[in-house]
Design a protein around this motif. Structure first.
Motif, PDB file in Angstrom:
ATOM      1  N   ALA A 118       0.481  -1.057   0.323  1.00 29.63           N
ATOM      2  CA  ALA A 118       0.001   0.081  -0.203  1.00 29.63           C
ATOM      3  C   ALA A 118       0.756   1.405  -0.129  1.00 29.63           C
ATOM      4  O   ALA A 118       1.522   1.081   0.553  1.00 29.63           O
ATOM      5  CB  ALA A 118      -0.819  -0.077   1.249  1.00 29.63           C
ATOM      6  N   LYS A 119       0.262   1.827  -0.505  1.00 31.86           N
ATOM      7  CA  LYS A 119       1.399   2.937  -0.847  1.00 31.86           C
ATOM      8  C   LYS A 119      -0.036   4.719  -0.587  1.00 31.86           C
ATOM      9  O   LYS A 119      -1.434   4.911  -0.951  1.00 31.86           O
ATOM     10  CB  LYS A 119       1.178   3.505  -2.222  1.00 31.86           C
ATOM     11  N   THR A 120       0.476   5.908   0.382  1.00 29.00           N
ATOM     12  CA  THR A 120      -0.343   7.451   1.130  1.00 29.00           C
ATOM     13  C   THR A 120      -0.033   8.178   0.670  1.00 29.00           C
ATOM     14  O   THR A 120       1.509   8.164   0.603  1.00 29.00           O
ATOM     15  CB  THR A 120      -0.692   6.321   1.722  1.00 29.00           C
ATOM     16  N   GLY A 121      -0.261   8.961   0.983  1.00 24.32           N
ATOM     17  CA  GLY A 121       0.089   9.745   0.708  1.00 24.32           C
ATOM     18  C   GLY A 121       0.704  10.789   2.036  1.00 24.32           C
ATOM     19  O   GLY A 121       0.317  10.503   2.851  1.00 24.32           O
ATOM     20  N   THR A 122       1.633  12.363   1.849  1.00 23.99           N
ATOM     21  CA  THR A 122       1.581  12.819   3.637  1.00 23.99           C
ATOM     22  C   THR A 122       0.611  12.780   4.574  1.00 23.99           C
ATOM     23  O   THR A 122       0.931  12.949   5.605  1.00 23.99           O
ATOM     24  CB  THR A 122       3.172  13.469   2.967  1.00 23.99           C
ATOM     25  N   SER A 123      -0.275  13.272   3.992  1.00 28.09           N
ATOM     26  CA  SER A 123      -1.669  14.305   5.080  1.00 28.09           C
ATOM     27  C   SER A 123      -1.918  12.408   5.665  1.00 28.09           C
ATOM     28  O   SER A 123      -2.383  12.737   6.860  1.00 28.09           O
ATOM     29  CB  SER A 123      -2.776  14.502   4.105  1.00 28.09           C
ATOM     30  N   GLY A 124      -1.718  11.526   5.253  1.00 29.89           N
ATOM     31  CA  GLY A 124      -1.827  10.063   6.077  1.00 29.89           C
ATOM     32  C   GLY A 124      -1.085  10.320   7.916  1.00 29.89           C
ATOM     33  O   GLY A 124      -1.454   9.934   8.907  1.00 29.89           O
ATOM     34  N   GLY A 125      -0.231  11.441   7.618  1.00 32.27           N
ATOM     35  CA  GLY A 125       0.721  11.910   8.866  1.00 32.27           C
ATOM     36  C   GLY A 125       0.376  12.575   9.876  1.00 32.27           C
ATOM     37  O   GLY A 125       0.922  12.811  10.920  1.00 32.27           O
ATOM     38  N   GLY A 126      -1.337  13.539   9.368  1.00 32.83           N
ATOM     39  CA  GLY A 126      -1.791  14.201  10.670  1.00 32.83           C
ATOM     40  C   GLY A 126      -0.983  15.142   9.454  1.00 32.83           C
ATOM     41  O   GLY A 126       0.158  15.533   9.248  1.00 32.83           O
ATOM     42  N   ARG A 127      -1.446  16.379  10.675  1.00 37.23           N
ATOM     43  CA  ARG A 127      -0.998  17.912  10.490  1.00 37.23           C
ATOM     44  C   ARG A 127      -0.260  18.133  11.703  1.00 37.23           C
ATOM     45  O   ARG A 127       0.563  19.534  11.418  1.00 37.23           O
ATOM     46  CB  ARG A 127      -2.260  18.527  11.175  1.00 37.23           C
ATOM     47  N   ALA A 128       0.428  17.297  12.395  1.00 35.35           N
ATOM     48  CA  ALA A 128       1.073  17.607  13.134  1.00 35.35           C
ATOM     49  C   ALA A 128       2.943  17.807  12.744  1.00 35.35           C
ATOM     50  O   ALA A 128       2.685  16.583  11.970  1.00 35.35           O
ATOM     51  CB  ALA A 128       1.412  16.636  14.959  1.00 35.35           C
ATOM     52  N   ALA A 129       3.675  18.529  13.101  1.00 33.25           N
ATOM     53  CA  ALA A 129       5.212  18.587  12.640  1.00 33.25           C
ATOM     54  C   ALA A 129       5.615  17.284  12.847  1.00 33.25           C
ATOM     55  O   ALA A 129       5.998  17.236  13.911  1.00 33.25           O
ATOM     56  CB  ALA A 129       5.800  19.604  12.314  1.00 33.25           C
ATOM     57  N   LYS A 130       6.120  16.607  11.385  1.00 37.67           N
ATOM     58  CA  LYS A 130       6.904  15.200  11.283  1.00 37.67           C
ATOM     59  C   LYS A 130       8.719  15.265  10.304  1.00 37.67           C
ATOM     60  O   LYS A 130       7.715  15.709   9.870  1.00 37.67           O
ATOM     61  CB  LYS A 130       6.602  13.949  11.394  1.00 37.67           C
ATOM     62  N   GLU A 131       9.628  15.282  11.063  1.00 41.47           N
ATOM     63  CA  GLU A 131      10.408  14.940   9.507  1.00 41.47           C
ATOM     64  C   GLU A 131      10.488  14.470   8.468  1.00 41.47           C
ATOM     65  O   GLU A 131      10.784  15.206   8.068  1.00 41.47           O
ATOM     66  CB  GLU A 131      11.933  15.180  10.843  1.00 41.47           C
ATOM     67  N   ASN A 132       9.776  13.251   8.829  1.00 40.66           N
ATOM     68  CA  ASN A 132      10.015  12.947   7.679  1.00 40.66           C
ATOM     69  C   ASN A 132       8.812  13.055   6.695  1.00 40.66           C
ATOM     70  O   ASN A 132       8.482  12.138   5.255  1.00 40.66           O
ATOM     71  CB  ASN A 132       9.719  11.408   8.091  1.00 40.66           C
ATOM     72  N   LEU A 133       7.868  14.138   7.134  1.00 40.11           N
ATOM     73  CA  LEU A 133       6.843  14.588   6.175  1.00 40.11           C
ATOM     74  C   LEU A 133       7.751  15.860   5.943  1.00 40.11           C
ATOM     75  O   LEU A 133       6.158  16.021   4.639  1.00 40.11           O
ATOM     76  CB  LEU A 133       5.586  14.417   7.096  1.00 40.11           C
ATOM     77  N   LEU A 134       8.259  16.633   6.020  1.00 43.37           N
ATOM     78  CA  LEU A 134       8.370  17.834   5.750  1.00 43.37           C
ATOM     79  C   LEU A 134       9.277  17.992   3.945  1.00 43.37           C
ATOM     80  O   LEU A 134       9.765  16.154   3.845  1.00 43.37           O
ATOM     81  CB  LEU A 134      10.246  18.063   6.052  1.00 43.37           C
ATOM     82  N   LEU A 135       8.479  18.118   2.796  1.00 43.17           N
ATOM     83  CA  LEU A 135       9.152  18.597   1.582  1.00 43.17           C
ATOM     84  C   LEU A 135      10.818  18.074   1.255  1.00 43.17           C
ATOM     85  O   LEU A 135       9.848  17.389   0.189  1.00 43.17           O
ATOM     86  CB  LEU A 135       8.522  19.851   1.289  1.00 43.17           C
ATOM     87  N   ALA A 136      11.266  18.472   2.277  1.00 44.48           N
ATOM     88  CA  ALA A 136      12.840  18.159   1.636  1.00 44.48           C
ATOM     89  C   ALA A 136      12.521  16.413   1.621  1.00 44.48           C
ATOM     90  O   ALA A 136      14.042  16.123   1.268  1.00 44.48           O
ATOM     91  CB  ALA A 136      13.206  19.302   2.177  1.00 44.48           C
ATOM     92  N   GLU A 137      11.843  16.143   2.539  1.00 41.41           N
ATOM     93  CA  GLU A 137      12.373  15.094   2.867  1.00 41.41           C
ATOM     94  C   GLU A 137      11.581  14.369   1.906  1.00 41.41           C
ATOM     95  O   GLU A 137      11.584  12.674   1.569  1.00 41.41           O
ATOM     96  CB  GLU A 137      11.945  14.558   4.419  1.00 41.41           C
ATOM     97  N   ALA A 138      10.021  14.308   2.277  1.00 42.20           N
ATOM     98  CA  ALA A 138       9.532  13.199   1.051  1.00 42.20           C
ATOM     99  C   ALA A 138       9.026  13.925   0.216  1.00 42.20           C
ATOM    100  O   ALA A 138       8.572  13.016  -1.158  1.00 42.20           O
ATOM    101  CB  ALA A 138       7.910  13.427   2.067  1.00 42.20           C
ATOM    102  N   GLY A 139       9.757  15.066  -0.192  1.00 39.64           N
ATOM    103  CA  GLY A 139       9.142  15.224  -1.766  1.00 39.64           C
ATOM    104  C   GLY A 139      10.813  14.581  -3.114  1.00 39.64           C
ATOM    105  O   GLY A 139      11.368  13.817  -2.219  1.00 39.64           O
ATOM    106  N   GLU A 140       9.683  14.423  -4.282  1.00 36.11           N
ATOM    107  CA  GLU A 140      11.239  13.287  -5.022  1.00 36.11           C
ATOM    108  C   GLU A 140      11.320  11.692  -4.284  1.00 36.11           C
ATOM    109  O   GLU A 140      13.010  11.877  -4.845  1.00 36.11           O
ATOM    110  CB  GLU A 140      12.019  13.683  -5.873  1.00 36.11           C
ATOM    111  N   ALA A 141      10.550  11.128  -3.368  1.00 36.94           N
ATOM    112  CA  ALA A 141      10.863   9.900  -3.041  1.00 36.94           C
ATOM    113  C   ALA A 141       9.819   9.354  -2.428  1.00 36.94           C
ATOM    114  O   ALA A 141       8.771   9.336  -2.460  1.00 36.94           O
ATOM    115  CB  ALA A 141      11.947  10.454  -1.731  1.00 36.94           C
ATOM    116  N   VAL A 142      10.271   7.769  -2.973  1.00 35.77           N
ATOM    117  CA  VAL A 142       9.055   6.176  -2.091  1.00 35.77           C
ATOM    118  C   VAL A 142       9.717   6.094  -0.873  1.00 35.77           C
ATOM    119  O   VAL A 142      11.337   5.702  -1.420  1.00 35.77           O
ATOM    120  CB  VAL A 142       8.697   5.728  -3.045  1.00 35.77           C
ATOM    121  N   ALA A 143       9.402   5.409   0.163  1.00 35.29           N
ATOM    122  CA  ALA A 143      10.329   4.954   0.969  1.00 35.29           C
ATOM    123  C   ALA A 143       9.281   4.267   2.248  1.00 35.29           C
ATOM    124  O   ALA A 143       7.688   4.937   2.339  1.00 35.29           O
ATOM    125  CB  ALA A 143      10.676   5.872   2.130  1.00 35.29           C
ATOM    126  N   PRO A 144       9.339   2.821   2.482  1.00 39.85           N
ATOM    127  CA  PRO A 144       8.973   2.219   3.389  1.00 39.85           C
ATOM    128  C   PRO A 144       8.596   2.737   4.426  1.00 39.85           C
ATOM    129  O   PRO A 144       9.450   3.215   4.940  1.00 39.85           O
ATOM    130  CB  PRO A 144       8.836   0.821   2.922  1.00 39.85           C
TER     131      PRO A 144
END
Length: 358
Positions: free
Chosen positions: A188-214
């Protein structure tokens, strides 16, 4: 179904999180449900339209501390969009005051408190208040499979987004005994909003953009939630492999489910017919023709689930794909479906089924 009761009053608790925001957006134009109470802790005392100008409400409500007496005085129904462990501190008092509840968290998704504690150990330690009897009473809110039970419930536990897509794909085949109960795999694959609205490092654009990560490759919390419902459908314990991936998109979820057919003679056309029969009375679920595979963009900002099935004759492998919007059908939209049933309305009342494309 019970007679339609217009303008049922709804409280949204945890209004400023993604689940609360989606709930408010979906209820904004609802013909029979009206938001009459907004609850929150950090935003308490502030006017909604001032703190959320992009989603103004016709009634510019003041966000209030979610006290049970205040909620019961203003609402017949409540949707709770709170972090895991917090809803259970509020639910018993709301039920005691006659307020029916749809909980978007995981607090009541398991039939026993001990099972919830084993999966959500950190939350159980931080928020120890919980009621085992209510875990047994709560109805799992997968609307397409629990419609009648939800309509007669006091407390509904809305499924997680991954379980929603995975179970919509699996349940017709498990309930009919058409696939082996071992060796089931969900990718299964999901968008970053699945992580909620609170700030999380792995959901930052610089981390999640242009990347696919299990992530959560072994022991992800939604594994046990999927297994519980899958086991009930199959009539025997199910153990399956579930691997989620984070995609560089805001919203959307695609689950690809693999299972071995017991009858190698079944074709994709046969399996498509089975899905169509299973969901013929479920307007929020659409089964695509053989060879047409779902895209997350096709369901963006809708409460629709798109299903497609293929069979590999070389391996007798069934492949079922399901695309949903993780914040709508995978969360708030399914919550509104449950509210509709609690209010005696058709499940899909007031919910968007067509996207703005692209």
């Amino acid at each position: 179904m019970a007679p339609i009761e217009p303008a049922r009053r709804v409280a949204v608790i945890g209004a400023s999180g993604y689940g609360g925001l989606q709930s408010l957006r979906l209820l904004h134009d609802h013909p029979h449900l009206e938001v009459t109470f907004l609850g929150g802790e950090r935003s308490a005392g502030k006017r909604w339209n001032a703190i959320t100008p992009f989603l103004p409400l016709a009634r510019d409500l003041v966000v209030r501390v979610p006290e049970p007496d205040a909620i019961a005085a203003e609402a017949d129904l409540a949707v709770l969009s709170l972090p895991n462990g917090l809803a259970s501190r509020l639910v018993p008092d709301l039920l005691a005051r006659g307020v029916k509840v749809v909980d978007l968290s995981a607090d009541y998704r398991y039939r026993s408190l001990s099972q919830w504690k084993s999966v959500y150990a950190a939350e159980a330690q931080e928020h120890p208040r919980h009621d085992d009897a209510l875990c047994e009473e709560a109805v799992y809110g997968l609307v397409e499979w629990e419609r009648d039970a939800i309509a007669g419930a006091r407390l509904v536990a809305a499924p997680g987004c991954f379980p929603t897509a995975s179970l919509l794909a699996l349940m017709p085949f498990l309930s009919q005994g058409l696939i082996e109960t071992s060796g089931i795999i969900i990718d299964a694959k999901t968008g970053t909003s699945g992580g909620g609205r609170a700030a999380k490092e792995n959901l930052l654009l610089a981390e999640a953009g242009e990347a696919v990560a299990p992530y959560g490759v072994v022991g992800h919390r939604h594994t046990s939630e999927i297994e519980e419902s899958a086991s009930r459908a199959a009539g025997q314990p199910i153990r399956l492999q579930f691997t989620p991936h984070l995609m560089p998109m805001v919203r959307g979820l695609l689950a690809t489910v693999y299972g071995r057919l017991r009858d190698p003679g079944l074709t994709a056309a046969d399996c498509t017919t089975l899905l169509q029969a299973a969901y013929r009375q479920s307007p929020c679920v659409e089964v695509l023709p053989v060879g047409t595979y779902p895209s997350t963009k096709w369901v963006k900002q809708t409460n629709r689930a798109l299903l497609s099935v293929q069979v590999d004759p070389r391996t007798s492998q069934l492949i079922v794909m399901c695309a949903i919007d993780n914040l709508v059908k995978g969360q708030a939209g399914q919550g509104v479906q449950c509210l509709n049933l609690l209010a005696g309305l058709p499940a899909c009342t007031g919910l968007p089924l067509l996207p703005f494309y692209p």
